[in-house]
Design a protein around this motif. Sequence first.
Motif, short mmCIF file in Angstrom:
data_model
loop_
_atom_site.label_atom_id
_atom_site.label_comp_id
_atom_site.label_asym_id
_atom_site.label_seq_id
_atom_site.Cartn_x
_atom_site.Cartn_y
_atom_site.Cartn_z
N MET A 1 1.12 -1.41 -0.19
CA MET A 1 -0.67 -0.47 0.62
C MET A 1 0.62 1.64 -0.14
N LEU A 2 1.69 1.33 1.01
CA LEU A 2 2.99 2.33 0.54
C LEU A 2 3.90 3.08 -0.74
N ILE A 3 3.80 1.34 -1.13
CA ILE A 3 4.45 1.72 -2.63
C ILE A 3 3.15 2.21 -3.90
N TYR A 4 2.02 2.14 -3.69
CA TYR A 4 0.92 2.60 -4.39
C TYR A 4 0.56 3.77 -4.59
N VAL A 7 3.46 6.06 -5.38
CA VAL A 7 4.00 5.81 -7.33
C VAL A 7 2.82 7.29 -7.59
N LEU A 8 1.29 7.01 -6.58
CA LEU A 8 0.68 8.00 -6.96
C LEU A 8 1.21 9.59 -6.91
N LEU A 9 1.32 10.02 -5.76
CA LEU A 9 2.20 10.73 -5.11
C LEU A 9 3.24 11.54 -5.88
N THR A 10 4.18 10.68 -6.49
CA THR A 10 4.71 11.32 -7.60
C THR A 10 4.23 11.42 -9.19
#
Length: 116
Positions: A1-4, A7-10
Amino acid sequence: MLIYQSVLLTMLLLFILVNLSFLISKKSMLDKNKTSPFECGFMNFNSSRISFSIHFFMVAIIFLMFDIEIAIMLPIFISFKLMKTFQWMTSSILISSLITYGLYHEWMNGVIEWSK
């Protein structure tokens, strides 16, 4: 969930930066005189986007290839002291014959002829 989330924030940050750069850029497509090329104070006689001869480009590429081949051949004379005579002759003849074959191949395909 942290990776998602990262990526969304980036992706969101990239989208904001790209749109912000378009908004604050100094380029203006409204002024035709500023975007046209300058020819000694005169108006353009022809379009600045005329195509150039592909043959000129090919001759330039061939020049660069032979220039690199010359740079490859220069150490042959220095390596004469470091190699045996047979090895030196074999490598020299091999490199020279490859360059000569390349020149022959380009000549037979008509790349070197300027007018056809």
